[in-house]
Design a protein around this motif. Structure first.
Motif, PDB file in Angstrom:
ATOM      1  N   GLY A  81      63.970 -21.123  91.439  1.00 17.81           N
ATOM      2  CA  GLY A  81      65.109 -21.922  90.966  1.00 17.81           C
ATOM      3  C   GLY A  81      64.694 -22.871  89.865  1.00 17.81           C
ATOM      4  O   GLY A  81      63.827 -22.544  89.054  1.00 17.81           O
ATOM      5  N   TYR A  82      65.301 -24.087  89.833  1.00 20.04           N
ATOM      6  CA  TYR A  82      64.880 -25.130  88.881  1.00 20.04           C
ATOM      7  C   TYR A  82      64.541 -26.379  89.664  1.00 20.04           C
ATOM      8  O   TYR A  82      64.927 -26.516  90.829  1.00 20.04           O
ATOM      9  N   GLY A  83      63.830 -27.285  89.030  1.00 22.58           N
ATOM     10  CA  GLY A  83      63.363 -28.478  89.755  1.00 22.58           C
ATOM     11  C   GLY A  83      62.301 -28.075  90.776  1.00 22.58           C
ATOM     12  O   GLY A  83      61.711 -26.992  90.679  1.00 22.58           O
ATOM     13  N   PHE A  84      62.026 -28.937  91.744  1.00 23.22           N
ATOM     14  CA  PHE A  84      61.043 -28.668  92.809  1.00 23.22           C
ATOM     15  C   PHE A  84      59.768 -28.010  92.273  1.00 23.22           C
ATOM     16  O   PHE A  84      59.141 -28.552  91.377  1.00 23.22           O
ATOM     17  N   LEU A  85      59.404 -26.815  92.797  1.00 24.27           N
ATOM     18  CA  LEU A  85      58.123 -26.200  92.415  1.00 24.27           C
ATOM     19  C   LEU A  85      58.255 -25.238  91.235  1.00 24.27           C
ATOM     20  O   LEU A  85      57.306 -24.531  90.898  1.00 24.27           O
ATOM     21  N   GLY A 163      59.078 -34.885  82.164  1.00 19.24           N
ATOM     22  CA  GLY A 163      60.214 -34.042  82.516  1.00 19.24           C
ATOM     23  C   GLY A 163      61.327 -34.921  83.035  1.00 19.24           C
ATOM     24  O   GLY A 163      61.077 -36.062  83.455  1.00 19.24           O
ATOM     25  N   GLY A 164      62.550 -34.413  82.969  1.00 18.92           N
ATOM     26  CA  GLY A 164      63.688 -35.162  83.491  1.00 18.92           C
ATOM     27  C   GLY A 164      63.870 -36.515  82.818  1.00 18.92           C
ATOM     28  O   GLY A 164      64.405 -37.449  83.412  1.00 18.92           O
ATOM     29  N   GLY A 165      63.441 -36.620  81.567  1.00 14.55           N
ATOM     30  CA  GLY A 165      63.627 -37.861  80.818  1.00 14.55           C
ATOM     31  C   GLY A 165      62.671 -38.977  81.208  1.00 14.55           C
ATOM     32  O   GLY A 165      62.751 -40.081  80.665  1.00 14.55           O
ATOM     33  N   HIS A 235      68.993 -39.233  78.452  1.00 15.54           N
ATOM     34  CA  HIS A 235      68.226 -37.998  78.263  1.00 15.54           C
ATOM     35  C   HIS A 235      68.486 -36.950  79.340  1.00 15.54           C
ATOM     36  O   HIS A 235      67.716 -36.009  79.507  1.00 15.54           O
ATOM     37  N   GLN A 236      69.556 -37.107  80.107  1.00 17.13           N
ATOM     38  CA  GLN A 236      69.916 -36.102  81.125  1.00 17.13           C
ATOM     39  C   GLN A 236      71.216 -35.440  80.688  1.00 17.13           C
ATOM     40  O   GLN A 236      72.191 -36.112  80.366  1.00 17.13           O
ATOM     41  N   LYS A 237      71.216 -34.109  80.726  1.00 16.00           N
ATOM     42  CA  LYS A 237      72.391 -33.378  80.252  1.00 16.00           C
ATOM     43  C   LYS A 237      73.596 -33.524  81.187  1.00 16.00           C
ATOM     44  O   LYS A 237      73.440 -33.503  82.406  1.00 16.00           O
ATOM     45  N   LEU A 238      74.775 -33.660  80.577  1.00 22.08           N
ATOM     46  CA  LEU A 238      76.009 -33.746  81.369  1.00 22.08           C
ATOM     47  C   LEU A 238      76.926 -32.553  81.086  1.00 22.08           C
ATOM     48  O   LEU A 238      77.576 -32.033  81.989  1.00 22.08           O
ATOM     49  N   VAL A 274      63.682 -22.575  74.916  1.00 24.69           N
ATOM     50  CA  VAL A 274      62.966 -23.344  73.904  1.00 24.69           C
ATOM     51  C   VAL A 274      63.927 -24.426  73.419  1.00 24.69           C
ATOM     52  O   VAL A 274      65.008 -24.125  72.914  1.00 24.69           O
ATOM     53  N   GLU A 275      63.530 -25.690  73.633  1.00 23.38           N
ATOM     54  CA  GLU A 275      64.400 -26.815  73.290  1.00 23.38           C
ATOM     55  C   GLU A 275      64.038 -27.398  71.925  1.00 23.38           C
ATOM     56  O   GLU A 275      62.860 -27.537  71.598  1.00 23.38           O
ATOM     57  N   PHE A 276      65.083 -27.763  71.189  1.00 26.38           N
ATOM     58  CA  PHE A 276      64.907 -28.355  69.859  1.00 26.38           C
ATOM     59  C   PHE A 276      65.803 -29.589  69.742  1.00 26.38           C
ATOM     60  O   PHE A 276      66.840 -29.674  70.415  1.00 26.38           O
ATOM     61  N   VAL A 289      59.306 -26.362  75.934  1.00 30.21           N
ATOM     62  CA  VAL A 289      59.780 -25.128  76.560  1.00 30.21           C
ATOM     63  C   VAL A 289      60.013 -25.428  78.028  1.00 30.21           C
ATOM     64  O   VAL A 289      59.167 -26.031  78.687  1.00 30.21           O
ATOM     65  N   ASN A 290      61.155 -25.036  78.560  1.00 35.57           N
ATOM     66  CA  ASN A 290      61.392 -25.116  79.999  1.00 35.57           C
ATOM     67  C   ASN A 290      61.071 -23.742  80.573  1.00 35.57           C
ATOM     68  O   ASN A 290      61.763 -22.761  80.297  1.00 35.57           O
ATOM     69  N   ALA A 291      59.989 -23.702  81.360  1.00 36.43           N
ATOM     70  CA  ALA A 291      59.450 -22.427  81.834  1.00 36.43           C
ATOM     71  C   ALA A 291      60.110 -21.985  83.144  1.00 36.43           C
ATOM     72  O   ALA A 291      59.456 -21.769  84.158  1.00 36.43           O
ATOM     73  N   ARG A 292      61.435 -21.866  83.107  1.00 37.36           N
ATOM     74  CA  ARG A 292      62.196 -21.568  84.331  1.00 37.36           C
ATOM     75  C   ARG A 292      63.630 -21.272  83.947  1.00 37.36           C
ATOM     76  O   ARG A 292      64.013 -21.409  82.782  1.00 37.36           O
ATOM     77  N   ILE A 293      64.426 -20.925  84.928  1.00 36.43           N
ATOM     78  CA  ILE A 293      65.867 -20.823  84.683  1.00 36.43           C
ATOM     79  C   ILE A 293      66.387 -22.249  84.570  1.00 36.43           C
ATOM     80  O   ILE A 293      65.858 -23.164  85.204  1.00 36.43           O
ATOM     81  N   GLN A 294      67.405 -22.458  83.767  1.00 38.32           N
ATOM     82  CA  GLN A 294      67.934 -23.809  83.635  1.00 38.32           C
ATOM     83  C   GLN A 294      69.290 -23.963  84.292  1.00 38.32           C
ATOM     84  O   GLN A 294      70.018 -22.991  84.485  1.00 38.32           O
ATOM     85  N   VAL A 295      69.617 -25.205  84.573  1.00 36.04           N
ATOM     86  CA  VAL A 295      70.905 -25.544  85.167  1.00 36.04           C
ATOM     87  C   VAL A 295      72.040 -24.914  84.351  1.00 36.04           C
ATOM     88  O   VAL A 295      72.976 -24.330  84.907  1.00 36.04           O
ATOM     89  N   GLU A 296      71.930 -25.008  83.026  1.00 33.66           N
ATOM     90  CA  GLU A 296      73.030 -24.614  82.145  1.00 33.66           C
ATOM     91  C   GLU A 296      73.028 -23.133  81.773  1.00 33.66           C
ATOM     92  O   GLU A 296      73.760 -22.729  80.862  1.00 33.66           O
ATOM     93  N   HIS A 297      72.274 -22.292  82.496  1.00 35.04           N
ATOM     94  CA  HIS A 297      72.221 -20.870  82.122  1.00 35.04           C
ATOM     95  C   HIS A 297      73.585 -20.168  82.157  1.00 35.04           C
ATOM     96  O   HIS A 297      73.792 -19.209  81.417  1.00 35.04           O
ATOM     97  N   ASN A 381      68.970 -37.243  99.821  1.00 40.66           N
ATOM     98  CA  ASN A 381      67.572 -37.005  99.496  1.00 40.66           C
ATOM     99  C   ASN A 381      67.285 -36.238  98.212  1.00 40.66           C
ATOM    100  O   ASN A 381      66.141 -36.165  97.780  1.00 40.66           O
ATOM    101  N   TYR A 382      68.315 -35.625  97.628  1.00 42.00           N
ATOM    102  CA  TYR A 382      68.046 -34.717  96.506  1.00 42.00           C
ATOM    103  C   TYR A 382      68.890 -35.077  95.295  1.00 42.00           C
ATOM    104  O   TYR A 382      69.668 -36.016  95.308  1.00 42.00           O
ATOM    105  N   ASP A 383      68.746 -34.234  94.269  1.00 41.03           N
ATOM    106  CA  ASP A 383      69.537 -34.343  93.056  1.00 41.03           C
ATOM    107  C   ASP A 383      71.026 -34.413  93.430  1.00 41.03           C
ATOM    108  O   ASP A 383      71.461 -33.768  94.380  1.00 41.03           O
ATOM    109  N   SER A 384      71.789 -35.179  92.666  1.00 43.50           N
ATOM    110  CA  SER A 384      73.178 -35.414  93.078  1.00 43.50           C
ATOM    111  C   SER A 384      74.168 -34.361  92.585  1.00 43.50           C
ATOM    112  O   SER A 384      75.367 -34.488  92.817  1.00 43.50           O
TER     113      SER A 384
END
Ligand code: ADP
Ligand code: ADP
Ligand code: MG
Length: 448
Positions: A81-85, A163-165, A235-238, A274-276, A289-297, A381-384
């Motif tokens: 997934g994203y986040g965590f490990l 990461g995560g701003g 710096h967090q995407k909405l 690849v972020e610019f 580079v975010n080496a994973r699937i992203q939230v906004e995929h 306990n986690y991301d909102s």
């Protein structure tokens, strides 16, 4: 092809992977913390293992517990997934040594890109433009002062492990520099156990544009066009959209080609981003580079018609692409709003608790990826994030209309969410004109 995939995550992304597995005839294995026992991912997976108490460090970050669950459950692959490990190269390596496929890049590529300063060097070597900045990590205040003078103020101090701003500080002049440097170092040390920082020129009023890429294990690299994620708070995407509304066709092609050079330069495989940042003159500069699937995929999935999670699974299992770059379309316009359990009137303070009742939006052009349901309790306990509302229409103008309608339809009772805040953004002339930069939210909607 795999028989069983373990999902080392929770929330909507765990559901997203379970859905792809089911459609592919693959059994899914969920893991969950004690706080998530009533979660939808636990119910919908074919099998589920409790891996520990609520705290992430005691459950979703426990490599040993996750690997045990994979072995007991007979998983032949793990989706992080994203986040965590998801960007933890050590976890990736442990999976490999246990002969479980990690659905993502190889540990070596992940390790290199996880260090932003190294990623920056790869970009330079691959002919990808970077923001003017330091040649490497900053070792002393004197060096920072010298580099800042060269690149010009304001400068941005960035944590190489960031990461995560987190671990970013702006310094507008020399007198602010050493304090900001110390703050960034301390924050990075506390959050990532690595206090290494480097400098970049702070680009004024940039847009955040990123390119979705996927690479197979046979040397094929494809891009799936770009996304604009400039609507950010701290710096967090909405809000994210695809394609970019502002870039000229020639610039869109140039940024996508640069992303492919970066991915090749890093010997990267599987899906990645690849972020610019893009300045007011439409010059683009690599940031990470975010080496994973992203939230906004999902916005990319909507405009290309390609299921990115299925592609990730296929690539990991060794399949070769059958399509060419020309066969990846970009049709219409897609927008995503992240629905968070937060109170926008109280500085976006997290607002966990019981959702007493909920109605999910639907209808033509609407997709709602969410693990929330009536009666679900959002744990503290986690991301909102409790869901992602995505629309896809032939034009951006129509997508905005559909998104406003869908945001009105969404009913969540018992906790506050960011839905009403998104409605304000969707009514704002600057957003409608497609002219938002990354400071738009802070400038127009929070401090206004
Ligand atoms: P993205 O560009 O995909 O939003 P970010 O770089 O903003 O990624 O953040 C990294 C990822 O980690 C995000 O997907 C975010 O939702 C996730 N994340 C951040 N904090 C947490 C957390 N406490 N628990 C789980 N996931 C988190
Ligand atoms: P993270 O790993 O936290 O996602 P990034 O390097 O991707 O860090 O940067 C996050 C955000 O910070 C970007 O989307 C952009 O808004 C802003 N940012 C990053 N670098 C710069 C820069 N040099 N100038 C201006 N803003 C920047
Ligand atoms: Mg980023």
């Amino acid at each position: 092809m795999y028989n069983r995939i373990l999902i080392a995550n929770r929330g909507e992304i765990a559901l997203r992977v379970i859905r792809a597995c089911r459609e592919m005839g693959i059994q899914s294995i969920a893991v969950y913390s004690e706080a998530d026992k009533d979660s939808m991912h636990v119910r919908l997976a074919d099998e589920a293992f409790c891996i520990g108490p609520a705290r992430s460090a005691d459950s979703y970050l426990r490599i040993d517990q996750i690997i045990s669950a994979a072995e007991v459950g007979g998983a032949d692959a793990i989706h992080p997934g994203y986040g965590f490990l998801s960007e933890n190269a050590h976890f990736n390596e442990v999976c490999r040594s246990c002969k479980i496929d990690f659905i993502g890049p190889m540990p070596e590529a992940m390790e290199k890109l996880g260090d932003k300063n190294t990623a920056r060097s790869i970009a330079i070597a691959s002919g990808v433009p970077v923001v003017p900045g330091s040649d490497g990590l900053i070792e002393s205040d004197a060096e920072a002062i010298r580099v800042a003078k060269e690149i010009g103020y304001p400068v941005l101090i960035k944590a190489t492990a960031g990461g995560g701003g987190k671990g970013m500080r702006v310094a507008s002049n020399e007198s602010m520099l050493s304090t900001a440097l110390q703050q960034a170092r301390n924050e990075a040390q506390a959050a990532f156990g690595n206090g290494g920082v480097y400098l970049e020129h702070y680009v004024e009023k940039p847009r955040h544009i990123e390119v979705q890429v996927i690479a197979d294990h046979h040397g094929n690299v494809l891009h799936l066009h770009e996304r604009d994620c400039s609507v950010q708070r701290r710096h967090q995407k909405l809000i994210e959209e695809a394609p970019s509304f502002t870039l000229a066709p020639e610039r869109r092609k140039a940024i996508c080609d640069a992303a492919i050079r970066m991915i090749r330069g890093a010997s990267y495989t599987n899906a990645g981003t690849v972020e610019f940042i893009v300045d007011q003159q439409d010059n683009f500069y690599f940031i990470e580079v975010n080496a994973r699937i992203q939230v906004e995929h999902p916005v990319t999935e909507m405009v290309t018609g390609i299921d990115l999670i299925k592609e990730q699974i296929l690539v990991a299992s060794g399949q070769k692409f059958t399509r060419t770059q020309e066969q990846i379309p970009c049709i219409g316009a897609a927008i995503e709003c992240r629905i968070n359990a937060e109170n926008p009137d109280k500085n976006f303070q997290p607002n966990p608790g019981k959702i007493t009742s909920m109605f999910a939006p639907g209808g033509f052009g609407v997709r709602f990826d969410s693990h929330a349901y009536s009666g679900y309790t959002v744990p503290p306990n986690y991301d909102s994030m409790i869901g992602k509302l995505i629309v896809h229409r032939p034009t951006r103008e129509e997508a905005i209309i559909t998104m406003r309608r869908a945001l009105l339809e969404l009913q969540v009772e018992g906790i506050s969410t960011t839905a009403a805040f998104h409605r304000r953004v969707l009514e704002h002339p600057e957003f409608i004109a497609g002219r938002c930069d990354t400071k738009f939210v802070d400038r127009e909607l929070i401090n206004a």
